[in-house]
Enzyme design. Structure first.
Site, PDB file in Angstrom:
ATOM      1  N   ARG A 172      -5.259   2.006  -0.072  1.00 25.78           N
ATOM      2  CA  ARG A 172      -5.072   3.425  -0.033  1.00 25.78           C
ATOM      3  C   ARG A 172      -6.108   4.052  -0.795  1.00 25.78           C
ATOM      4  O   ARG A 172      -6.404   5.417  -0.561  1.00 25.78           O
ATOM      5  CB  ARG A 172      -3.771   3.944  -0.203  1.00 25.78           C
ATOM      6  CG  ARG A 172      -2.652   3.476   0.623  1.00 25.78           C
ATOM      7  CD  ARG A 172      -1.309   3.749  -0.094  1.00 25.78           C
ATOM      8  NE  ARG A 172      -1.239   5.109  -0.558  1.00 25.78           N
ATOM      9  CZ  ARG A 172      -0.668   6.143   0.174  1.00 25.78           C
ATOM     10  NH1 ARG A 172      -0.219   5.588   1.718  1.00 25.78           N
ATOM     11  NH2 ARG A 172      -0.232   7.315   0.059  1.00 25.78           N
ATOM     12  N   ARG A 176     -15.907   5.141  -4.343  1.00 25.43           N
ATOM     13  CA  ARG A 176     -17.138   5.726  -3.745  1.00 25.43           C
ATOM     14  C   ARG A 176     -18.323   5.666  -4.747  1.00 25.43           C
ATOM     15  O   ARG A 176     -17.788   5.813  -5.618  1.00 25.43           O
ATOM     16  CB  ARG A 176     -17.066   7.218  -3.598  1.00 25.43           C
ATOM     17  CG  ARG A 176     -15.848   7.484  -2.616  1.00 25.43           C
ATOM     18  CD  ARG A 176     -15.974   8.697  -2.041  1.00 25.43           C
ATOM     19  NE  ARG A 176     -14.808   8.916  -1.094  1.00 25.43           N
ATOM     20  CZ  ARG A 176     -13.656   9.856  -1.446  1.00 25.43           C
ATOM     21  NH1 ARG A 176     -13.900  10.449  -2.643  1.00 25.43           N
ATOM     22  NH2 ARG A 176     -12.901  10.147  -0.644  1.00 25.43           N
ATOM     23  N   ARG A 249      11.712   1.736  -4.034  1.00 22.51           N
ATOM     24  CA  ARG A 249      11.609   2.198  -5.184  1.00 22.51           C
ATOM     25  C   ARG A 249      12.149   3.544  -5.245  1.00 22.51           C
ATOM     26  O   ARG A 249      11.817   4.479  -4.147  1.00 22.51           O
ATOM     27  CB  ARG A 249      10.063   2.499  -5.670  1.00 22.51           C
ATOM     28  CG  ARG A 249       9.294   0.961  -6.248  1.00 22.51           C
ATOM     29  CD  ARG A 249      10.068   0.542  -7.127  1.00 22.51           C
ATOM     30  NE  ARG A 249       9.717   1.225  -8.677  1.00 22.51           N
ATOM     31  CZ  ARG A 249      10.375   0.626  -9.708  1.00 22.51           C
ATOM     32  NH1 ARG A 249      11.308   0.134  -9.837  1.00 22.51           N
ATOM     33  NH2 ARG A 249       9.785   1.421 -10.947  1.00 22.51           N
ATOM     34  N   ARG A 281       3.164  10.916 -13.114  1.00 23.17           N
ATOM     35  CA  ARG A 281       2.171  11.676 -12.970  1.00 23.17           C
ATOM     36  C   ARG A 281       3.082  13.248 -13.320  1.00 23.17           C
ATOM     37  O   ARG A 281       4.199  13.218 -13.127  1.00 23.17           O
ATOM     38  CB  ARG A 281       1.705  11.938 -11.532  1.00 23.17           C
ATOM     39  CG  ARG A 281       2.661  11.741 -10.273  1.00 23.17           C
ATOM     40  CD  ARG A 281       1.968  11.583  -9.018  1.00 23.17           C
ATOM     41  NE  ARG A 281       2.684  10.895  -7.897  1.00 23.17           N
ATOM     42  CZ  ARG A 281       2.488  10.459  -6.804  1.00 23.17           C
ATOM     43  NH1 ARG A 281       1.225  10.219  -6.556  1.00 23.17           N
ATOM     44  NH2 ARG A 281       3.487   9.997  -5.904  1.00 23.17           N
ATOM     45  N   GLU A 301       7.307  12.653 -12.717  1.00 25.71           N
ATOM     46  CA  GLU A 301       7.805  11.882 -11.636  1.00 25.71           C
ATOM     47  C   GLU A 301       7.899  10.400 -12.518  1.00 25.71           C
ATOM     48  O   GLU A 301       6.942   9.930 -12.918  1.00 25.71           O
ATOM     49  CB  GLU A 301       6.738  11.783 -10.812  1.00 25.71           C
ATOM     50  CG  GLU A 301       7.106  11.089  -9.569  1.00 25.71           C
ATOM     51  CD  GLU A 301       6.074  11.201  -8.477  1.00 25.71           C
ATOM     52  OE1 GLU A 301       5.475  12.291  -8.109  1.00 25.71           O
ATOM     53  OE2 GLU A 301       5.866  10.133  -7.716  1.00 25.71           O
ATOM     54  N   TYR A 349       5.760   2.314   4.517  1.00 22.92           N
ATOM     55  CA  TYR A 349       5.015   3.117   3.469  1.00 22.92           C
ATOM     56  C   TYR A 349       4.076   3.761   4.338  1.00 22.92           C
ATOM     57  O   TYR A 349       3.028   3.856   4.505  1.00 22.92           O
ATOM     58  CB  TYR A 349       4.362   2.329   2.475  1.00 22.92           C
ATOM     59  CG  TYR A 349       3.717   3.044   1.435  1.00 22.92           C
ATOM     60  CD1 TYR A 349       3.837   4.356   1.130  1.00 22.92           C
ATOM     61  CD2 TYR A 349       2.908   2.215   0.411  1.00 22.92           C
ATOM     62  CE1 TYR A 349       3.393   5.056   0.322  1.00 22.92           C
ATOM     63  CE2 TYR A 349       2.177   3.060  -0.578  1.00 22.92           C
ATOM     64  CZ  TYR A 349       2.765   4.513  -0.878  1.00 22.92           C
ATOM     65  OH  TYR A 349       2.209   4.907  -1.681  1.00 22.92           O
ATOM     66  N   ASP A 351       2.801   7.799   5.703  1.00 22.09           N
ATOM     67  CA  ASP A 351       2.234   9.045   5.272  1.00 22.09           C
ATOM     68  C   ASP A 351       2.742  10.093   6.180  1.00 22.09           C
ATOM     69  O   ASP A 351       2.952   9.295   7.304  1.00 22.09           O
ATOM     70  CB  ASP A 351       0.716   9.110   5.295  1.00 22.09           C
ATOM     71  CG  ASP A 351       0.061   8.372   3.896  1.00 22.09           C
ATOM     72  OD1 ASP A 351       0.695   8.248   3.017  1.00 22.09           O
ATOM     73  OD2 ASP A 351      -1.225   8.035   4.008  1.00 22.09           O
TER      74      ASP A 351
END
Ligand code: UDP
Length: 370
Positions: A172, A176, A249, A281, A301, A349, A351
């Protein structure tokens, strides 16, 4: 004759899209949810005019124009671009891994210099075909990025060694060699103007919804209401955990309303990538919608292993759980009156755009239009 064509268990994205599509085709739907609100995990609470992502940050992104047009037909999306920062031992780095990150790590300014360093680190490690998340990450970005920005975050997020996690989780994260802090590669991304509840409200408009109804507890009576059940909850729970529990989780969120602060961290998402800090985070919700309110809401979190009573957030798609899943899927395949869909029932998982895509494909197939 049952009263409804479909009883849809779960008012999250899968259930809401399914209900919308079925209703559009003149099917009679009843949507139920054990929670006191619709929207599943995209639900937002409003505090001081700030839409708080109660169940964790949700940032919509997709490459699929049809899905983008679909969601925008219910609510326009803003131009929010996710550019998270990572804080590691007091130093800030840009994510995803890009030329800004490489400059911050090594002071290199050109793609060639960055590639040379990463290439050298990868060669030194001498890894063949990556077998797990650690090897996958190391062979993509080398040792420095892995140790500072991946290892600690991943191990606290998943509560497992990165060596015991599947490699796909890290795919994911883009790498770059341009100065581009946009986290997603997708063509389209944004947040619904006015918040995610607008999307749910649009999908479920004019559809009967009953909240605080627990299907698992009341299934004997509820099953009589419809020809077909669309179940979007946990697959193992549907079968009373008879083969054992699938691992998830979970997350614990600490929401804080800072009444004397208008801008806490200057960015919606800051990841804390070192192992020693217990949360992964901090989200500052107003920045998803460029909020100008005088106060702010932040959320820390904390990942944790799922136990009964917790919200199951992430499926743990390791070998043990995938084996267990197969046993449940065999039971599911034999059902004639039940459709299983969404992140929990499929143990994937997903999105948001993938959940929507999956519900749209399912309804198209069911109503034989594909
Ligand atoms: N990840 C990481 N460092 C970061 C952010 C993410 O190593 O700063 C890895 C980690 O393994 C995580 C995965 O990338 O589980 C996906 O993270 P992301 O935040 O994209 O996923 P989300 O939790 O938002 O679904």
């Amino acid at each position: 004759m049952p009263q409804y064509d479909f009883l849809i268990v779960g008012a999250g994205l899968y259930g809401s899209v399914f209900a919308h599509e079925a209703t559009k085709r003149n099917k009679k739907c009843l949507v139920i949810d054990r929670r006191s609100h619709t929207g599943g995990n995209i639900y937002c609470d409003s505090i001081d005019g700030i839409n708080v992502h109660t169940y964790g940050a949700h940032i919509f992104h997709t490459n699929d124009k049809d899905i983008w047009d679909y969601v925008n037909s219910f609510v326009p999306f803003n131009r929010y671009t996710n550019s998270p920062l990572a804080l590691y031992k007091g130093e800030l780095y840009n994510l995803p891994f890009n030329m800004n990150t490489f400059y911050q790590l090594w002071k290199v300014k050109t793609p060639q210099e960055a590639q040379t360093i990463i290439q050298q680190q990868i060669e030194d490690l001498n890894i063949g075909e990556p077998q797990n998340l650690e090897e996958q990450a190391l062979s993509l970005v080398g040792k420095d990025v892995y140790e500072k920005l991946i290892k600690g975050y991943t191990e606290k997020q998943w509560g497992r060694s990165a060596k015991d996690l599947p490699a796909f989780i890290i795919k994911r994260l883009p790498v770059r060699f341009t100065y581009d802090n946009n986290y997603f590669n997708d063509k389209y991304q944004g947040i619904p103007v006015g918040g995610y509840n607008k999307l749910t409200e649009g999908l479920l408009k004019d559809i009967e919804v009953r909240l605080n109804v627990d299907y698992i507890k009341e299934r004997a009576t509820l099953n009589n209401l419809a020809d077909t059940i669309v179940f979007t909850g946990q697959l193992d729970e549907f079968y009373d955990f008879q083969f054992g529990q699938l691992a998830y989780r979970s997350l614990r969120f600490e929401h804080e309303h800072l009444k004397d602060t208008a801008n806490f961290q200057g960015n919606a998402v800051v990841n804390y990538t070192e192992r020693e800090i217990p949360f992964t985070r901090i989200i500052e919700h107003k920045h998803f919608e460029f909020g100008q309110q005088p106060t702010t809401v932040i959320t820390k979190e904390y990942p944790k292993e799922w136990e009964k009573g917790d919200e199951p957030y992430y499926p743990v798609n390791d070998d043990t759980n995938m084996q267990l899943l197969k046993q449940y899927q065999q039971l599911a395949a034999a059902e004639t009156k039940v459709i299983f869909g969404g992140r929990l029932a499929e143990y994937r998982y997903y999105d948001m755009h993938q959940v929507i895509g999956s519900a749209l494909a399912k309804t198209r197939k069911l109503f034989e239009e594909s």
